[in-house]
Design an enzyme around this catalytic site. Sequence first.
Site, mmCIF file in Angstrom:
data_model
loop_
_atom_site.group_PDB
_atom_site.id
_atom_site.type_symbol
_atom_site.label_atom_id
_atom_site.label_comp_id
_atom_site.label_asym_id
_atom_site.label_seq_id
_atom_site.Cartn_x
_atom_site.Cartn_y
_atom_site.Cartn_z
ATOM 1 N N VAL A 58 45.496 48.497 43.680
ATOM 2 C CA VAL A 58 45.199 47.285 42.915
ATOM 3 C C VAL A 58 43.706 47.221 42.603
ATOM 4 C CG1 VAL A 58 44.860 45.820 44.963
ATOM 5 C CG2 VAL A 58 45.616 44.778 42.826
ATOM 6 N N CYS A 59 43.397 46.640 41.440
ATOM 7 C CA CYS A 59 42.011 46.326 41.083
ATOM 8 C C CYS A 59 42.028 44.913 40.508
ATOM 9 C CB CYS A 59 41.434 47.351 40.104
ATOM 10 S SG CYS A 59 42.226 47.380 38.484
ATOM 11 N N ALA A 60 41.153 44.602 39.576
ATOM 12 C CA ALA A 60 41.139 43.257 38.991
ATOM 13 C C ALA A 60 42.290 43.064 38.015
ATOM 14 C CB ALA A 60 39.805 42.975 38.314
#
Length: 100
Positions: A58-60
């Site tokens: 996951v990232c932004a």
Amino acid sequence: MNEITVTELSALPDAVIVDVREDDEYANAHIPGVTHIPLSDFVARVNDVPDASPVYVVCAAGGRSAQAVSYLAGRGIDAVNVAGGTIAWQQAGLPVQQGA
């Protein structure tokens, strides 16, 4: 590339999640229980990726995590991109933690 929605991910009981956002983003809000490895350190710290199959990344919003998933897949690691990232997680009203 394999992807999963935040709703699908939140329903998995023991999902192993790696957050590749930078330190300030992570400290602001992150999914509880994730392993934090910033993308800027990812190649050097790839051995810190938990030994699980699959690993959810996951990232932004999903772009940086897609890069990490491609890298992991090239190393033979079963990795899945979290579509919409932490932004989608928060918009869905799912729990977050703050701080490093």
